[in-house]
Design a protein around this motif. Structure first.
Motif, PDB file in Angstrom:
ATOM      1  N   PHE A   1      -0.930  39.879 -34.055  1.00 60.78           N
ATOM      2  CA  PHE A   1      -1.017  38.820 -33.058  1.00 60.78           C
ATOM      3  C   PHE A   1      -1.301  37.488 -33.743  1.00 60.78           C
ATOM      4  O   PHE A   1      -2.234  37.374 -34.541  1.00 60.78           O
ATOM      5  CB  PHE A   1      -2.133  39.126 -32.052  1.00 60.78           C
ATOM      6  CG  PHE A   1      -2.412  38.031 -31.070  1.00 60.78           C
ATOM      7  CD1 PHE A   1      -1.445  37.620 -30.159  1.00 60.78           C
ATOM      8  CD2 PHE A   1      -3.655  37.407 -31.052  1.00 60.78           C
ATOM      9  CE1 PHE A   1      -1.708  36.605 -29.244  1.00 60.78           C
ATOM     10  CE2 PHE A   1      -3.935  36.394 -30.146  1.00 60.78           C
ATOM     11  CZ  PHE A   1      -2.954  35.988 -29.242  1.00 60.78           C
TER      12      PHE A   1
ATOM     13  N   ASP B   1      -6.068  41.719 -33.062  1.00 52.69           N
ATOM     14  CA  ASP B   1      -4.997  42.384 -32.324  1.00 52.69           C
ATOM     15  C   ASP B   1      -5.476  42.975 -30.997  1.00 52.69           C
ATOM     16  O   ASP B   1      -4.652  43.386 -30.159  1.00 52.69           O
ATOM     17  CB  ASP B   1      -4.359  43.475 -33.180  1.00 52.69           C
ATOM     18  CG  ASP B   1      -3.375  42.912 -34.198  1.00 52.69           C
ATOM     19  OD1 ASP B   1      -2.897  41.777 -33.997  1.00 52.69           O
ATOM     20  OD2 ASP B   1      -3.091  43.588 -35.204  1.00 52.69           O
TER      21      ASP B   1
ATOM     22  N   PRO C   1      -4.715  40.232 -27.248  1.00 56.68           N
ATOM     23  CA  PRO C   1      -3.690  40.226 -26.195  1.00 56.68           C
ATOM     24  C   PRO C   1      -3.804  41.368 -25.202  1.00 56.68           C
ATOM     25  O   PRO C   1      -3.181  41.316 -24.138  1.00 56.68           O
ATOM     26  CB  PRO C   1      -2.373  40.304 -26.980  1.00 56.68           C
ATOM     27  CG  PRO C   1      -2.736  40.852 -28.316  1.00 56.68           C
ATOM     28  CD  PRO C   1      -4.124  40.368 -28.589  1.00 56.68           C
TER      29      PRO C   1
ATOM     30  N   GLN D   1      -4.647  33.318 -23.151  1.00 60.52           N
ATOM     31  CA  GLN D   1      -4.985  33.277 -24.571  1.00 60.52           C
ATOM     32  C   GLN D   1      -5.365  31.869 -25.007  1.00 60.52           C
ATOM     33  O   GLN D   1      -6.319  31.692 -25.782  1.00 60.52           O
ATOM     34  CB  GLN D   1      -3.803  33.802 -25.388  1.00 60.52           C
ATOM     35  CG  GLN D   1      -3.544  35.281 -25.185  1.00 60.52           C
ATOM     36  CD  GLN D   1      -2.147  35.715 -25.565  1.00 60.52           C
ATOM     37  OE1 GLN D   1      -1.382  34.944 -26.182  1.00 60.52           O
ATOM     38  NE2 GLN D   1      -1.775  36.935 -25.212  1.00 60.52           N
TER      39      GLN D   1
END
Length: 307
Positions: free
Chosen positions: A24, A277, A280, A289
Motif C-alpha cells: 500500500f 498494509d 486500506p 485514507q
C-alpha cells in the motif's frame, strides 16, 4: 565487566530488523501519528520510577523507518520509561524540524517557561497513561491540573486506557477543557463482537465529546495475530471490524500510527510494512485514507497548514 547502567527488561523484543516495503502506498504528506524514541540511555537516561527498561530506539532509526514506509512526518509520543523528562523527545523534534510534532509528559508544577519551550520545539499535546500495569494509580488529579495549564496553548490530551476502565473514567474525561485523543481505540476486547455493549459504549463516548481516536496497534489488540503463511499481507483481521467502524463513523477525527518501536510486546515483533498494509482494510476509500493519514493529523498538529 561492569553491568550496564540501564539493563534492558528481560524478554524485551527489539524492533523488526528489516521491515518490508508495503504494498500500500500512503498518500503524499502522510503522517505516522504515534511513534516513540527511547534514549540513547547514555545521553537521555530512563526515569527512576519506570515500569520497564527498553532497548535504545534512536531518532535516526525512526526517521529511516519513516522514509522506508513512505511517510512524510511523525508525531512522536513521550513514553512512560522517560517519565516527565522530555529531553529525548525534544531532541528528536529539533532534529526533524517541521517534519515532526510531539506529545509530552508534564507535571502540574511545570513552569510557563517550560511549556513555552516545549511548544516552540513542536509539542502540541500531553499524554497520560491509565493502563494499570504501567502506572501506580490513575492520574486523574494530575491530568485535571495539567489540562487547565495547556488549554490556553491549544494543546490536547492523549489518554491511554483499557476498555474495562472507561465506565469509571468517561465522566472525568468529559469534564476536561481540552480535546482528547484516545490511544489504540481504548483497547477493545476484539474477541467480543464490535456491536457489543462495551464497544458501543466507547462509540457513544467518542460521539458525545471532542474526542479523536487512533485506529492503531492491531498487533496489541489481535487474538489471531499476524498471518501464518509467508507472503500473506492481510494481518490482524479480527481488529478490522472495530477500526473500520471507527473510521466510518468518525472519519474526520481518526489518526493512525505505527507505535514504533512497539514497546512491551511479548508475543511477536510486528513488521511495520505489514502494519501499513493493514490501513486500506480499515480505511477502504481514498477519501478515508487521506483524512486518516494527512488531513486529520495536519488539523491537529500542523493547523497552520490544514485545508
Amino acid at each position: 565487566m561492569p553491568e550496564p547502567a540501564f539493563a534492558v527488561t528481560p524478554g524485551w523484543l527489539p524492533p523488526h530488523p528489516s521491515p518490508s516495503t508495503p504494498d500500500f502506498t500512503v498518500p503524499p504528506g502522510a503522517v505516522d501519528a504515534h511513534c516513540h524514541v527511547f534514549g540513547p540511555a547514555e545521553r537521555f537516561p530512563y526515569a527512576a520510577g519506570r515500569k520497564y527498561t527498553p532497548a535504545d530506539a534512536s531518532k535516526h532509526d525512526l526517521f529511516a523507518l519513516r522514509d522506508r514506509l513512505g511517510f512524510t512526518r511523525n508525531v512522536i509520543v513521550q513514553a512512560t520509561c522517560h517519565g516527565a523528562d522530555n529531553s529525548a523527545l525534544v531532541d528528536a523534534l529539533r532534529t526533524a524540524g517541521h517534519r515532526a510534532r510531539g506529545v509530552a509528559t508534564v507535571r502540574p508544577d511545570v513552569s510557563d517557561e517550560e511549556l513555552k519551550d516545549l511548544h516552540e520545539a513542536g509539542v502540541r499535546g500531553v499524554r497520560f497513561n491509565f493502563v494499570r500495569r504501567l502506572v501506580d494509580a490513575p492520574p486523574t488529579d494530575e491530568l485535571a491540573a495539567v489540562a487547565r495549564r495547556i488549554a490556553p496553548l491549544g494543546w490536547h490530551a492523549v489518554v491511554y486506557f483499557e476498555a474495562a476502565d472507561l465506565p469509571h473514567l468517561e465522566d472525568f474525561f468529559a469534564s476536561l477543557p481540552v480535546p482528547l485523543v484516545v490511544d489504540h481505540m481504548g483497547r477493545p476486547d476484539v474477541s467480543l463482537p464490535p456491536g457489543g455493549l462495551d464497544f458501543k459504549r466507547f462509540l457513544r463516548f467518542v460521539e458525545a465529546g471532542d474526542v479523536w481516536v487512533k485506529v492503531s496497534c492491531p498487533e496489541r489488540l489481535s487474538r489471531t495475530g499476524p498471518p501464518a503463511v509467508d507472503g500473506e499481507r492481510h494481518a490482524y483481521r479480527d481488529v478490522v471490524p472495530f477500526a473500520r467502524t471507527v473510521v466510518e463513523r468518525f472519519g474526520d477525527r481518526v489518526l493512525w500510527g505505527t507505535d514504533w518501536p512497539h514497546p512491551n510486546l511479548k508475543s511477536h515483533m510486528p513488521d511495520d510494512g505489514l502494519l501499513v498494509d493493514h490501513i486500506p482494510h480499515v480505511a477502504a476509500t481514498t477519501e478515508q485514507q487521506r483524512l486518516l493519514l494527512v488531513d486529520n493529523p495536519l488539523r491537529l498538529y500542523w493547523p497552520e497548514e490544514a485545508r
